[in-house]
Motif scaffolding. Structure first.
Motif, mmCIF file in Angstrom:
data_model
loop_
_atom_site.group_PDB
_atom_site.id
_atom_site.type_symbol
_atom_site.label_atom_id
_atom_site.label_comp_id
_atom_site.label_asym_id
_atom_site.label_seq_id
_atom_site.Cartn_x
_atom_site.Cartn_y
_atom_site.Cartn_z
ATOM 1 N N LEU A 96 8.431 -5.937 0.696
ATOM 2 C CA LEU A 96 8.044 -4.579 0.300
ATOM 3 C C LEU A 96 8.549 -4.232 -1.097
ATOM 4 O O LEU A 96 7.866 -3.564 -1.870
ATOM 5 C CB LEU A 96 8.547 -3.566 1.324
ATOM 6 C CG LEU A 96 7.886 -3.646 2.700
ATOM 7 C CD1 LEU A 96 8.641 -2.773 3.692
ATOM 8 C CD2 LEU A 96 6.427 -3.251 2.624
ATOM 9 N N SER A 97 9.729 -4.716 -1.427
ATOM 10 C CA SER A 97 10.285 -4.474 -2.757
ATOM 11 C C SER A 97 9.428 -5.140 -3.834
ATOM 12 O O SER A 97 9.156 -4.541 -4.882
ATOM 13 C CB SER A 97 11.717 -4.993 -2.817
ATOM 14 O OG SER A 97 12.291 -4.722 -4.050
ATOM 15 N N ALA A 98 9.002 -6.364 -3.557
ATOM 16 C CA ALA A 98 8.112 -7.050 -4.504
ATOM 17 C C ALA A 98 6.793 -6.291 -4.633
ATOM 18 O O ALA A 98 6.245 -6.162 -5.730
ATOM 19 C CB ALA A 98 7.859 -8.483 -4.051
ATOM 20 N N ARG A 99 6.302 -5.767 -3.531
ATOM 21 C CA ARG A 99 5.046 -5.004 -3.556
ATOM 22 C C ARG A 99 5.219 -3.716 -4.363
ATOM 23 O O ARG A 99 4.319 -3.319 -5.099
ATOM 24 C CB ARG A 99 4.640 -4.699 -2.114
ATOM 25 C CG ARG A 99 3.309 -4.053 -1.940
ATOM 26 C CD ARG A 99 2.201 -5.087 -2.079
ATOM 27 N NE ARG A 99 0.907 -4.499 -2.003
ATOM 28 C CZ ARG A 99 0.053 -4.704 -1.011
ATOM 29 N NH1 ARG A 99 0.360 -5.528 -0.036
ATOM 30 N NH2 ARG A 99 -1.108 -4.121 -1.017
ATOM 31 N N LEU A 100 6.376 -3.063 -4.234
ATOM 32 C CA LEU A 100 6.651 -1.855 -5.027
ATOM 33 C C LEU A 100 6.676 -2.165 -6.520
ATOM 34 O O LEU A 100 6.296 -1.335 -7.331
ATOM 35 C CB LEU A 100 7.985 -1.241 -4.607
ATOM 36 C CG LEU A 100 8.034 -0.537 -3.268
ATOM 37 C CD1 LEU A 100 9.472 -0.188 -2.904
ATOM 38 C CD2 LEU A 100 7.169 0.706 -3.257
ATOM 39 N N ASP A 101 7.148 -3.357 -6.863
ATOM 40 C CA ASP A 101 7.219 -3.772 -8.261
ATOM 41 C C ASP A 101 5.899 -4.318 -8.781
ATOM 42 O O ASP A 101 5.801 -4.707 -9.942
ATOM 43 C CB ASP A 101 8.312 -4.826 -8.447
ATOM 44 C CG ASP A 101 9.694 -4.260 -8.186
ATOM 45 O OD1 ASP A 101 9.864 -3.022 -8.300
ATOM 46 O OD2 ASP A 101 10.608 -5.042 -7.860
#
Length: 177
Positions: A96-101
């Motif tokens: 999810l963090s990668a998706r936010l970035d």
């Protein structure tokens, strides 16, 4: 009933608790009928260790309790294992963090990394429930109120609390996931 026991952050710690202090997993009352007469009723096992490294800790025992009134069983999970999910909270947070970035996420699912379809499902879940989660977390943690948008809020949650701890807090008020 709280399905997540906060503070047990690794599978190794969970295994130690199951061996020595399994009472921390006993629910305060039956989630079905409310009676407070719950007895240890063995274990069920989950494949919770999806790390590529060896040796694997699978299968991981989960304590099960049986109600003396309605005779139904229930269990609680440690913070490190997500209810009704194959991957643990930390793997989900990374995706999810990668998706936010704005980075591409997911793999083939066979190398220990979640498949693209799984990460897309987690993203849809976070977007659908994100506002309700954000409201509850902002009520509990004032410092999270400073983030104005969805992306900023979840980056701040991941940086300060982490997804496992945030979901353990949310589990006190609502069902996650």
């Amino acid at each position: 009933m709280q399905r997540i026991v906060a503070g047990i952050t690794t599978l190794e710690q969970h295994l130690e608790m199951v061996k020595g202090k399994r009472e921390v997993y006993r629910p305060p009352s039956c989630p079905h009928c409310g009676i407070k007469l719950l007895c240890q009723h063995g274990y069920y096992y989950r494949k919770a260790d999806l790390r590529v490294q060896r040796p694997s800790l699978n299968p991981v025992p989960i304590c099960r309790y049986r109600c003396g009134g309605c005779r139904r069983t229930c269990s609680r999970l440690p913070e490190c294992i997500a209810p009704r999910r194959w991957y643990d909270w930390s793997v989900q947070q990374n995706s999810l963090s990668a998706r936010l970035d704005g980075l591409p996420v997911g793999g083939g699912g066979d190398d220990g990394q979640p498949a693209v379809r799984s990460t897309a499902r987690w993203w849809a879940w976070l977007q659908a429930r994100g506002q309700i989660f954000a409201f509850s977390l902002r009520c509990r943690f004032r410092e999270l109120g400073r983030a104005s948008d969805f992306t900023g809020f979840w980056r701040q949650v991941f940086a300060t609390l982490g997804l496992p701890r945030a979901m353990a807090w949310l589990d006190r008020e609502m069902s996650v996931p």
